[in-house]
Structure formats: structure tokens, C-alpha cells
Write a protein that holds these residues in place. Structure first.
Motif, PDB file in Angstrom:
ATOM      1  N   LYS A 251       0.688  -1.090   0.082  1.00 18.26           N
ATOM      2  CA  LYS A 251      -0.229   0.022  -0.181  1.00 18.26           C
ATOM      3  C   LYS A 251       1.010   1.255  -0.359  1.00 18.26           C
ATOM      4  N   HIS A 252       2.243   1.122   0.599  1.00 21.43           N
ATOM      5  CA  HIS A 252       2.154   2.098   1.180  1.00 21.43           C
ATOM      6  C   HIS A 252       4.386   2.789  -0.197  1.00 21.43           C
ATOM      7  N   VAL A 253       4.193   1.397  -0.654  1.00 25.83           N
ATOM      8  CA  VAL A 253       5.418   1.113  -1.857  1.00 25.83           C
ATOM      9  C   VAL A 253       5.501   1.726  -2.843  1.00 25.83           C
ATOM     10  N   ASP A 254       6.057   3.454  -2.598  1.00 24.22           N
ATOM     11  CA  ASP A 254       6.637   3.676  -3.468  1.00 24.22           C
ATOM     12  C   ASP A 254       5.497   5.401  -3.400  1.00 24.22           C
ATOM     13  N   SER A 255       4.024   5.594  -2.833  1.00 25.00           N
ATOM     14  CA  SER A 255       3.336   5.928  -2.755  1.00 25.00           C
ATOM     15  C   SER A 255       3.993   7.740  -2.917  1.00 25.00           C
ATOM     16  N   GLY A 256       4.582   8.152  -2.167  1.00 29.21           N
ATOM     17  CA  GLY A 256       5.106   9.365  -2.274  1.00 29.21           C
ATOM     18  C   GLY A 256       4.195  10.322  -1.734  1.00 29.21           C
ATOM     19  N   THR A 257       3.923   9.345  -0.052  1.00 31.99           N
ATOM     20  CA  THR A 257       3.708   9.966   0.454  1.00 31.99           C
ATOM     21  C   THR A 257       4.677   9.920   1.708  1.00 31.99           C
ATOM     22  N   ALA A 258       4.458  11.317   3.296  1.00 27.63           N
ATOM     23  CA  ALA A 258       5.994  10.949   4.107  1.00 27.63           C
ATOM     24  C   ALA A 258       5.915   9.058   4.753  1.00 27.63           C
TER      25      ALA A 258
END
Length: 101
Positions: free
Chosen positions: A71-78
Motif C-alpha cells: 500500500k505504501h510502496v513508492d506511494s509518494g507519501t511521508a
């Protein structure tokens, strides 16, 4: 802060790699199925002074291993991580850190 950054910060604070925490949790029987997160959090707070956020990252590793949700892999979020696989062997040997340095 990314998941891996939490683990790296824990290593900075305690001098122990995530792999070493896995071994310590095993010695204490905290890696058996059904162990409540609270027991692990209490151990990490008492023995290592870790707060809840950092402790929860180790709870995940102890209970679920090094694989995280994509879900957060390379998501561009913090909270973005570059991979769905956490490095548990310590910052000094992490290929991602070595190539960045």
C-alpha cells in the motif's frame, strides 16, 4: 516516516538491529502466535525506552516478519517505503543505504 526509517531509528537508539530484536523476542517467548502487542510494547518500553510508534514497528516484524503491505510502496507519501520487504540486518549492511551513500 517510512517503516524502514522507524527500524533504522530504533537501531540508532538501541544499538540493536531488527534481527537482534527478533532473537530477543524469541528468547522471551514473545514471538509465539497469540502474543498480545501490549506485552511486546511493554517489554520494549521498559527495557529499551521505545515509544509506541517505534515499538509497533517491531511488533509487526516480530509477529508478521519482514514483509509489509504494498500500500505504501513508492506511494509518494511521508510513509512511503521503496520496497515491500524490510531490511532486518542493520543499516550498515542495507543495500539501499549503501547505494545512496
Amino acid at each position: 516516516m517510512s517503516f524502514q526509517a522507524y527500524l533504522d531509528n530504533i537501531e540508532d537508539k538501541t544499538g540493536l538491529t531488527p534481527r537482534q530484536f527478533l532473537d530477543l523476542a524469541h528468547e522471551r517467548g514473545l514471538d509465539v502466535p497469540g502474543t498480545k502487542a501490549g506485552a511486546i510494547i511493554e517489554w520494549l518500553a521498559t527495557d529499551y525506552g521505545l515509544g509506541r510508534g517505534h515499538a509497533m514497528s517491531l511488533v509487526h516484524v516480530i509477529q508478521s516478519g519482514s514483509k509489509i503491505s504494498s500500500k505504501h510502496v513508492d506511494s509518494g507519501t511521508a510513509h512511503s517505503d521503496p520496497s515491500d520487504e524490510l531490511w532486518l540486518e542493520g543499516k550498515a549492511t542495507n543495500p539501499a543505504h549503501l547505494s545512496a551513500g
